[in-house]
Write a protein that holds these residues in place. Structure first.
Motif, PDB file in Angstrom:
ATOM      1  N   LEU A 148      12.369  11.017  -4.613  1.00 11.82           N
ATOM      2  CA  LEU A 148      13.676  10.412  -4.876  1.00 11.82           C
ATOM      3  C   LEU A 148      13.911   9.785  -6.253  1.00 11.82           C
ATOM      4  O   LEU A 148      15.073   9.625  -6.642  1.00 11.82           O
TER       5      LEU A 148
ATOM      6  N   GLU B  41       0.151  13.462   0.289  1.00 12.67           N
ATOM      7  CA  GLU B  41       0.454  12.267   1.090  1.00 12.67           C
ATOM      8  C   GLU B  41      -0.008  10.995   0.400  1.00 12.67           C
ATOM      9  O   GLU B  41       0.681   9.969   0.445  1.00 12.67           O
ATOM     10  N   ALA B  42      -1.152  11.052  -0.247  1.00  9.80           N
ATOM     11  CA  ALA B  42      -1.619   9.866  -0.978  1.00  9.80           C
ATOM     12  C   ALA B  42      -0.668   9.539  -2.117  1.00  9.80           C
ATOM     13  O   ALA B  42      -0.300   8.380  -2.347  1.00  9.80           O
ATOM     14  N   GLY B  43      -0.267  10.573  -2.842  1.00  3.16           N
ATOM     15  CA  GLY B  43       0.668  10.357  -3.946  1.00  3.16           C
ATOM     16  C   GLY B  43       1.995   9.827  -3.451  1.00  3.16           C
ATOM     17  O   GLY B  43       2.578   8.901  -4.037  1.00  3.16           O
TER      18      GLY B  43
ATOM     19  N   ARG C 238      10.073   8.000 -14.844  1.00  3.06           N
ATOM     20  CA  ARG C 238       9.083   7.044 -14.379  1.00  3.06           C
ATOM     21  C   ARG C 238       9.629   5.643 -14.147  1.00  3.06           C
ATOM     22  O   ARG C 238       9.428   5.047 -13.114  1.00  3.06           O
TER      23      ARG C 238
ATOM     24  N   GLU D 105      10.376  10.396   0.503  1.00  5.76           N
ATOM     25  CA  GLU D 105      10.912   9.435  -0.472  1.00  5.76           C
ATOM     26  C   GLU D 105      10.295   9.590  -1.854  1.00  5.76           C
ATOM     27  O   GLU D 105      10.883   9.185  -2.860  1.00  5.76           O
TER      28      GLU D 105
ATOM     29  N   PRO E  88       6.670  14.844  -1.264  1.00  8.00           N
ATOM     30  CA  PRO E  88       7.477  14.975  -0.052  1.00  8.00           C
ATOM     31  C   PRO E  88       8.215  13.663   0.241  1.00  8.00           C
ATOM     32  O   PRO E  88       7.796  12.589  -0.202  1.00  8.00           O
TER      33      PRO E  88
ATOM     34  N   ALA F 109       2.572   8.143  -0.775  1.00  5.56           N
ATOM     35  CA  ALA F 109       2.456   6.756  -0.302  1.00  5.56           C
ATOM     36  C   ALA F 109       2.542   5.793  -1.479  1.00  5.56           C
ATOM     37  O   ALA F 109       3.203   4.756  -1.405  1.00  5.56           O
ATOM     38  N   ALA F 110       1.871   6.152  -2.576  1.00  2.00           N
ATOM     39  CA  ALA F 110       1.887   5.275  -3.754  1.00  2.00           C
ATOM     40  C   ALA F 110       3.276   5.244  -4.396  1.00  2.00           C
ATOM     41  O   ALA F 110       3.808   4.178  -4.717  1.00  2.00           O
ATOM     42  N   LEU F 111       3.858   6.420  -4.569  1.00  2.00           N
ATOM     43  CA  LEU F 111       5.153   6.496  -5.246  1.00  2.00           C
ATOM     44  C   LEU F 111       6.259   5.913  -4.369  1.00  2.00           C
ATOM     45  O   LEU F 111       7.197   5.276  -4.875  1.00  2.00           O
ATOM     46  N   GLY F 112       6.128   6.127  -3.071  1.00  2.00           N
ATOM     47  CA  GLY F 112       7.135   5.618  -2.153  1.00  2.00           C
ATOM     48  C   GLY F 112       7.310   4.111  -2.260  1.00  2.00           C
ATOM     49  O   GLY F 112       8.407   3.586  -2.044  1.00  2.00           O
ATOM     50  N   LYS F 113       6.230   3.415  -2.633  1.00  2.00           N
ATOM     51  CA  LYS F 113       6.316   1.954  -2.764  1.00  2.00           C
ATOM     52  C   LYS F 113       7.228   1.529  -3.904  1.00  2.00           C
ATOM     53  O   LYS F 113       7.720   0.399  -3.927  1.00  2.00           O
ATOM     54  N   LEU F 114       7.400   2.420  -4.880  1.00  2.00           N
ATOM     55  CA  LEU F 114       8.250   2.068  -6.023  1.00  2.00           C
ATOM     56  C   LEU F 114       9.727   2.267  -5.714  1.00  2.00           C
ATOM     57  O   LEU F 114      10.596   1.730  -6.411  1.00  2.00           O
ATOM     58  N   VAL F 115       9.997   3.072  -4.685  1.00  2.00           N
ATOM     59  CA  VAL F 115      11.376   3.475  -4.422  1.00  2.00           C
ATOM     60  C   VAL F 115      12.295   2.297  -4.053  1.00  2.00           C
ATOM     61  O   VAL F 115      13.410   2.204  -4.579  1.00  2.00           O
TER      62      VAL F 115
END
Lengths: 360, 360
Positions: free
Chosen positions: B149, B84-86, B336, B146, B144, B88-94
Motif C-alpha cells: 500500500l 510474509e516476513a517482509g 519509502r 497492506e 502481499p 509484517a515489517a512493512l505493514g507496521k509502517l502503514v
C-alpha cells in the motif's frame, strides 16, 4: 482503518524470514541511524558496451577513457595549445557533417563578437522567422572556431532551423565574464533579428551552463527571454556537488573524473571568481520565470546528477521542463556522430520541443 | 562553406597537444575500431551520501546494501515466508502513513480479486469523478496485503485521488499470468466505475511493468485505455538487458545486483513463460497508442536504463512521455518515506501530470 483478514507473524517463517525485514529496516531506520552514513564501498567492475544501442553509439560508448584525462593545465596559456590541437582534429570532421546534414555555415562578427551563421538547405515555413542561438561546450577553454560547431550543425540540420553559434572568447584571450558577455552581446542582437518569442538558446556542457546563465542574466538585465532553451548536460555545478561525479567517475569515458581536465578548465576561466556564483554554477540560480526547458544527459554521464538537479530546480520553480536520458551514454555522447540514430533522436526531440514552444 | 580566418596546426603546440587529439579520435575512430569493444574496467570506489538531498533521503540513500540481497528462493513455497516476513515489517509502517497523509483504506474484493480502496480525507472537486488503479511492486512475489500500500497511500494523500490498489495473486498461490489477470479484472471493473478518460494506472518496479503490461493487454483485448499512466522504475526487461544493471550494480542499495533476489522472484512468477514476452518485459511491447506516461527513476537505480529505455520507446511511438530522475536515489527510494520532500515532489509531479491528462 485497515481490516486485517489474517494474522501475520505468528507462523514459523522459515529460512528466508529475516531477509526482507533487513531490507525494510532501511525504510524505518531513520531515527536510529547516524545522519552521516559511511561511504558505500563499491567494488571494481567490468562494464561491457550495452547491447541495446546502435553500432555507431556502441563505438562511442566502447571507446577507452579519454587519454590523459587527468591533465591539469593551470593557465590560459597552457590551455591554448590543448585547445588548438583539439580544434584541429575536430575541425576535420566538420565538413563531412555539413555535407551530410546539408547545412551552410559562414563566419561573421556580431557587435564585435565572433560568430557563425548556420543555414539548412531547406527551412520549412514554420521555421522561417525563427532563430536559435548556440553556445558551444568545452569547459570554457576548448573548441574555438569550427570545433564548436557540431552541435549547431546537428540542430540546424535535423531541426531545419537557422542558428547563430557564438565563438566566444576563452582563456588566454579573455577570462570570466568574457564568454558570458559575448554570449549576451549575441543574444541582444538576436532579439533584434527575430521576435524573441520565436527564438531559443541551446548548448551542451559549458554551453549548457552558459545557456542557463544567459537566461539568468537576461532576467537580471531586463532583457527579453527566449521562448525555450535546451541545455544539454550542463556544467551546472562547478563546486563538485552532484552524486554522479562519484558514481559515474571512471565510467564516463569523456569527462572521466570530477578531478580531471574539465574542472581545471572551468577554474582557469573563472580566474578566481566564486565558483558558486550562479553564473558559473547555474543550479544555484533563481529559475522562476524561465522559459520551457529540455535537458539531455546519459546514464553514464558524469553530469547526470547535475542535469537532473537542474530539472528538479526548474520544476520546483514551476517551469515546464523535459528530460531525456540516453542509454549507456557518457557526457555529451549525443553530439559526436550525426549518423548514430540516437543522435538524430535527441535533436528531433529538441526540435519538436522548440516547435511546440516557439512562435511561428 | 567555412571561411578559415587562421591556419591551425602549423605552430608548435606544446606539451598538451596530443591530449585532445586522443579524445577526439574517439569520435572519428568508428571505421577502425572493433564493433565489440572490450569491457571498461572501472575501479572500486568509495561513494558517500550526496550532499544535496534531504536528511530523510540521506538516510535512505546512506543505508547499507540490503542484507542477504543474494538469496535465491527457487519456488513459490520458498518465497512465501520471505514475503510474509517482509509484509509484517512493512505493514507496521502503514498506519503511520495513513495517519500522516489522512487517507482511509478498506479491504474489498472486485469480481473476486482482492483489492483495497483508498480514500483521501478531502477530494478536490476536479478529482471527484476520477479514479486511479494501483499495482504494487515486489518482484511479483513480495508485498502481499497492506505491504503493497505505501505507494497507493502516497498517491492518494499527496494527489488527493481515490485509488484502488490490486492485491493480486502471487506465488505460491498462483503463477503467471495470475497477477496480470487480477490486474485486468480490476481494470475492467474500474472502467465501469469511472469514465476511462478520468482514470489512470500507476505502480512501481514489478508494478511499473504491470502498468505497462496492462495497457498492452487492454490494447490487445480492445478494452478502454486509461487517460494516463505512471510506471515507476518499471521492471521493463527481465532478460537482463540494460546498461545500469551493470553500472549501478552494488551501488543501488535496494536491488543491488541483476543476479539478486528480484531476478529469482520474477522467474518464479514466470514459471517457465518466456521472459522476453512483452507481458514480462514490456520494453519490447508495441507502445503505439499508449496514453501519456510519466516515468520515475533515480540516478543510482539498477533499473535506470530500463526506465529511460521505456521513455525512448514511448517517444519513438509518438507518445507524450515525461521522465523524472531522483538525485542519488536507488530503486524505488521515492516510495519509502512520505516525510522526505523528495517523495512529496515525485507524487506531486505525477499528480500534476494526471491532472493535466485526466478528464474532470
Amino acid at each position: 482503518m485497515i481490516v486485517r483478514s489474517r494474522r501475520l507473524g505468528r507462523r514459523r517463517l522459515g529460512r528466508w524470514s529475516g531477509v526482507l525485514a533487513g531490507w525494510l529496516a532501511i525504510a524505518s531506520a531513520g531515527a536510529q541511524e547516524s545522519p552521516q552514513a559511511p561511504p558505500l564501498q563499491v567494488p571494481a567492475k567490468s562494464v561491457p558496451v550495452p547491447a541495446d544501442v546502435s553500432p555507431q553509439m556502441a563505438k562511442i560508448i566502447g571507446a577507452p577513457l579519454r587519454s590523459n584525462w587527468n591533465i591539469h593545465p593551470k593557465t590560459g596559456e597552457e590551455w591554448k595549445p590543448v585547445a588548438e590541437a583539439g580544434a584541429a582534429a575536430l575541425g576535420k570532421l566538420v565538413p563531412g557533417m555539413l555535407e551530410r546534414l546539408k547545412v551552410k555555415v559562414e563566419r561573421t562578427t556580431i557587435d564585435g563578437v565572433r560568430a557563425f551563421i548556420l543555414t539548412p538547405a531547406e527551412i520549412p515555413p514554420e521555421n522561417r522567422d525563427r532563430l536559435l542561438v548556440h553556445v558551444h561546450g568545452g569547459c570554457y577553454v576548448l573548441n574555438p572556431g569550427e570545433a564548436g560547431l557540431p552541435e549547431a550543425i546537428f540542430m540546424a540540420g535535423f531541426g531545419r532551423f537557422k542558428v547563430i553559434s557564438v565563438d566566444y572568447r576563452m582563456p588566454p584571450e579573455a577570462y570570466y565574464p568574457a564568454a558570458h558577455d559575448d554570449a549576451m552581446t549575441v543574444w541582444k542582437a538576436a532579439t533584434k533579428m527575430a521576435d524573441p518569442k520565436k527564438t531559443a538558446i541551446f548548448g551542451t556542457s559549458a554551453g549548457g551552463a552558459l545557456t542557463l546563465a544567459m537566461v539568468l542574466r537576461a532576467k537580471q538585465e531586463g532583457l527579453p527571454l527566449p521562448a525555450a532553451i535546451a541545455p544539454g548536460t550542463p556544467m551546472s555545478d562547478t563546486t563538485k556537488v552532484g552524486d554522479s561525479f562519484v558514481t559515474n567517475a571512471m565510467l564516463d569515458n569523456v569527462l572521466v573524473s570530477p578531478d580531471g581536465f574539465c574542472d581545471d578548465g572551468a577554474k582557469v576561466y573563472a580566474n578566481g571568481h566564486d565558483l558558486k556564483d550562479p553564473m558559473l554554477s547555474p543550479v544555484y540560480g533563481d529559475m522562476h520565470g524561465f522559459p520551457p526547458t529540455i535537458l539531455t544527459t546519459g546514464t553514464r554521464d558524469l553530469l547526470l546528477s547535475n542535469t537532473v538537479r537542474v530539472h528538479r530546480r526548474l520544476r520546483d520553480a514551476g517551469v515546464e521542463a523535459a528530460l531525456q536520458v540516453g542509454e549507456g551514454q557518457s557526457h555529451a555522447h549525443y553530439i559526436r556522430d550525426d549518423t548514430a540514430p540516437e543522435t538524430r533522436k535527441v535533436f528531433e526531440e529538441i526540435a519538436g520541443f522548440f516547435d511546440k514552444h516557439l512562435g511561428k
